[in-house]
Scaffold this active site. Structure first.
Site, mmCIF file in Angstrom:
data_model
loop_
_atom_site.group_PDB
_atom_site.id
_atom_site.type_symbol
_atom_site.label_atom_id
_atom_site.label_comp_id
_atom_site.label_asym_id
_atom_site.label_seq_id
_atom_site.Cartn_x
_atom_site.Cartn_y
_atom_site.Cartn_z
ATOM 1 C CG ASP A 98 44.794 39.524 33.126
ATOM 2 O OD1 ASP A 98 45.553 39.938 32.225
ATOM 3 O OD2 ASP A 98 44.646 40.118 34.215
ATOM 4 C CB SER A 122 49.206 42.609 33.973
ATOM 5 O OG SER A 122 48.214 42.404 33.008
ATOM 6 C CG ASP A 133 48.074 40.249 29.554
ATOM 7 O OD1 ASP A 133 47.605 39.098 29.606
ATOM 8 O OD2 ASP A 133 47.878 41.105 30.444
ATOM 9 C CG ASP A 176 48.339 38.609 33.964
ATOM 10 O OD1 ASP A 176 48.157 39.168 32.863
ATOM 11 O OD2 ASP A 176 47.712 38.917 34.997
#
Length: 449
Positions: A246, A103, A242, A244
């Protein structure tokens, strides 16, 4: 059973250090393969996505080896956002979805997140059972039952079409100048393509991943580059993702950053006015600002709080039948469209609000007046338990006493990094700083001795 591998969002750590090693990843793959291939047939399938970290290649191969050794058929998506994995797990009728990503963490970290066949993250009970299977070790199938693996080339395009469909067709983005910061991560192609196809003028940053620069000086946790780009180009708005994708932060035309609380406050009130907010409830975590709660109450709406972690937000949403939730950190979950936080989708909802209202981004990002809030992190070494130290306990008790009727203190261990997070919320700025400094100093002293 105590958790050994799983944290608040899958398994995470420094790549090539336990537990984030190729060997453990292979064992994890074999364990989840055994868990989901429970009838012995070779009809079971798993989709695997990843972000742009160098170590993603290693974990992709290790997980594939573990999964195919137990008879699972693997479909490799390559670099795609985390929400794309949730979407494709369900739409491709897979038994399991896997996202390889840490992440917002730096490039040297990595992680493994899991989605069930419904596209939602696995429950605590499922993770505990998988932990037991990891401890049991690999149990390979006969040679004739080994699973197959192949690459899927259209995963990104399927995701883009789903993202575009979440925006009302009556909302044109033509003429809207958008800076999109992809954090050199998983959305470096999908986000600019989706925005451009919807008609926006797109200025992309953080779209040149090299395996080592994900989240480095860019993205939702370091939005300075995006803020400067918005101002320099005279853009209408910035969407800052960010690694990834999400999470999202919104940047107004003046270069100011709006966090997840402000975005949720805006969407909740708009959806309520349109009759779209289920039960008049927004779900958020204990970290969300008291100002958000007051704002919703003034509108006749309710804030339901959960433990920190978007999976706990989603669990509460599903249990209560609510359709909007998220975190101050920028996870925005809209279960009418997605099974997990989706930064780009939330960004599109903000763009829709701009277009439909005719207002500037700066008019929309200040939905409510925040209560002063300060968050500081203290890093600790493996094996340390600073919150169990008597001197720390004493300072925390004194601080809580000082805040009675004036604010609140929240202290917790991060579920993704070796950090103690200290958050204080108080309208008395002097008391706010005093309490934060006292607690942080006591924990810092405990971890340094």
């Amino acid at each position: 059973m105590a958790r050994k591998f799983f944290g608040t969002d899958g398994v995470r750590g420094t790549a090539n250090q336990y537990p984030m090693t190729a060997e453990v990843a292979l064992r994890i793959g074999a364990a989840v393969g055994r868990y989901f291939r429970n009838d012995g047939t070779n009809r079971h399938r798993v989709v695997i996505g990843k972000d742009t970290r160098l170590s993603g290649y290693m974990f992709e191969n290790a997980l594939t080896a573990g999964l195919t050794s137990t008879g699972m058929n693997v479909f490799l998506l390559g670099p795609v956002p985390t929400p794309a994995v949730g979407l494709l797990t369900n739409s491709m009728r897979a038994d399991l979805g896997v996202m390889i990503s840490a992440s917002h963490n730096p490039a040297e970290d990595n992680g493994i997140k899991f989605f069930g066949p419904d596209g939602f993250k696995l429950s605590d009970e499922a993770e505990l059972e998988i932990e037991r299977l990891i401890e049991d070790g690999v149990e390979p199938v006969q040679a004739t039952n080994i699973g197959r693996a192949r690459r899927i080339d259209d995963g990104r395009f399927r995701y883009i079409e789903r993202i575009k469909s979440s925006l009302p067709r009556a909302v044109p983005l033509r003429g809207v100048k958008v800076v999109v910061d992809c954090a050199n991560g998983a959305a470096h192609r999908a986000a600019p393509e989706a925005l451009w196809e919807l008609g926006a003028e797109v200025i992309p940053v953080g779209v040149n991943p090299n395996g080592l620069n994900i989240n480095k000086d860019c993205g939702s946790t370091q939005p300075r580059l995006a803020c400067e780009t918005v101002v320099a180009h005279g853009a209408d708005v910035g969407i800052c993702l960010d690694g990834d994708a999400d999470r999202v932060m919104i940047i107004d035309e003046k270069g100011n950053v709006a966090d997840g609380d402000q975005i949720m406050g805006l969407l909740a009130t708009r959806w309520a006015d349109e009759g779209r907010l289920n039960c008049g409830v927004l779900v958020a975590t204990v970290m969300s600002n008291l100002g958000l709660e007051r704002h919703l109450k003034d509108k006749g709406l309710r804030l339901e709080r959960t433990a920190v972690g978007d999976r706990y937000v989603v669990e509460a949403m599903r249990k209560g039948g609510y359709n909007l939730g998220g975190e101050q950190s920028g996870h925005i979950v809209m279960t009418d469209h997605a099974t997990t936080g989706d930064g780009l989708m939330a960004g599109l909802q903000f763009l829709a609000a701009m277009v439909e209202s005719g207002q500037l981004a700066s008019d929309l990002v200040n939905t409510f007046e925040t209560v002063p809030q300060m968050l500081k992190n203290v890093r600790y070494a493996k094996g340390q338990a600073p919150l169990d130290v008597n001197a720390v306990k004493s300072v925390i008790a004194d601080s809580e006493l000082a805040l009675i009727g004036k604010g609140r203190l929240l202290i917790r261990k991060s579920g993704t990094e070796p950090l103690i997070r200290v958050m204080v919320e108080c309208e008395d700025s002097a008391l706010l700083k005093t309490v934060v400094d006292a607690v942080v100093d006591s924990i810092t002293e405990a971890v340094s001795t």
